[in-house]
Design a protein around this motif. Sequence first.
Motif, short mmCIF file in Angstrom:
data_model
loop_
_atom_site.label_atom_id
_atom_site.label_comp_id
_atom_site.label_asym_id
_atom_site.label_seq_id
_atom_site.Cartn_x
_atom_site.Cartn_y
_atom_site.Cartn_z
N MET A 1 36.81 41.31 36.66
CA MET A 1 37.83 40.79 37.53
C MET A 1 37.48 41.06 38.99
N ARG A 2 37.00 42.24 39.26
CA ARG A 2 36.65 42.57 40.64
C ARG A 2 35.53 41.68 41.16
N SER A 3 34.57 41.38 40.31
CA SER A 3 33.46 40.54 40.76
C SER A 3 33.93 39.11 41.02
N ARG A 4 34.88 38.62 40.24
CA ARG A 4 35.41 37.28 40.47
C ARG A 4 36.23 37.24 41.76
N TYR A 5 37.01 38.29 42.03
CA TYR A 5 37.75 38.37 43.28
C TYR A 5 36.77 38.33 44.47
N THR A 6 35.72 39.12 44.39
CA THR A 6 34.72 39.14 45.46
C THR A 6 34.09 37.77 45.63
N ALA A 7 33.82 37.09 44.52
CA ALA A 7 33.25 35.74 44.60
C ALA A 7 34.19 34.78 45.31
N TYR A 8 35.49 34.92 45.08
CA TYR A 8 36.44 34.08 45.82
C TYR A 8 36.39 34.39 47.31
N LEU A 10 33.93 35.36 49.04
CA LEU A 10 32.66 34.90 49.60
C LEU A 10 32.38 33.42 49.32
N LEU A 11 33.36 32.73 48.71
CA LEU A 11 33.22 31.30 48.37
C LEU A 11 32.02 31.04 47.47
N ARG A 12 31.79 31.94 46.52
CA ARG A 12 30.65 31.83 45.59
C ARG A 12 31.05 31.04 44.34
N GLU A 13 31.18 29.74 44.51
CA GLU A 13 31.63 28.88 43.42
C GLU A 13 30.71 28.94 42.21
N GLU A 14 29.42 29.02 42.43
CA GLU A 14 28.48 29.04 41.31
C GLU A 14 28.73 30.25 40.41
N TYR A 15 29.05 31.40 41.01
CA TYR A 15 29.34 32.59 40.21
C TYR A 15 30.66 32.43 39.46
N LEU A 16 31.67 31.91 40.14
CA LEU A 16 32.97 31.71 39.50
C LEU A 16 32.84 30.78 38.30
N LEU A 17 32.13 29.69 38.46
CA LEU A 17 31.95 28.75 37.35
C LEU A 17 31.11 29.36 36.23
N LEU A 42 42.74 43.54 46.40
CA LEU A 42 42.95 43.35 44.97
C LEU A 42 43.44 44.66 44.37
N GLU A 43 44.51 44.58 43.60
CA GLU A 43 45.01 45.75 42.87
C GLU A 43 45.04 45.40 41.39
N PHE A 86 33.82 36.44 29.99
CA PHE A 86 34.16 35.17 30.62
C PHE A 86 35.66 35.09 30.84
N TYR A 87 36.06 34.60 32.00
CA TYR A 87 37.46 34.31 32.29
C TYR A 87 37.86 33.08 31.49
N VAL A 88 39.00 33.15 30.79
CA VAL A 88 39.48 32.02 30.01
C VAL A 88 40.61 31.31 30.75
N ASP A 89 41.68 32.05 31.02
CA ASP A 89 42.81 31.49 31.75
C ASP A 89 43.75 32.64 32.13
N GLY A 90 44.88 32.29 32.72
CA GLY A 90 45.81 33.34 33.12
C GLY A 90 47.22 32.79 33.30
N ASP A 91 48.17 33.70 33.24
CA ASP A 91 49.57 33.37 33.48
C ASP A 91 49.98 33.99 34.81
N VAL A 92 50.45 33.15 35.71
CA VAL A 92 50.91 33.63 37.01
C VAL A 92 52.30 34.19 36.84
#
Length: 93
Positions: A1-8, A10-17, A42-43, A86-92
């Motif tokens: 989760m932390r790495s995906r937050y960091t990718a957001y 830094l606008l690292r779309e390739e990592y997020l995908l 991020l908490e 892998f991130y699947v989905d989430g509930d806000v």
Amino acid sequence: MRSRYTAYTLLREEYLLATWHPSTRPIALDLVNEVPTKWLGLEIKRHELNQTEHALVEFVARYKVNGRAHRLHEVSRFVHENERWFYVDGDVE
């Protein structure tokens, strides 16, 4: 989760995908063309390992858009396949 937050941040779309499960992954994100977001922090509220291949992560991400503060509170689902998470989905919340 932390790495995906960091990718957001830094606008690292390739990592997020690449870390998004193929069953729910969008074709593209186009973050560069969105309204600029200033990520503030991020908490991680909790994480749960369900069996050995499924996990939940509850988090709050704080950010600003056009000077206005926002919070994203989500419970995300992850799956472990081929020795990777892998991130699947989430509930806000």
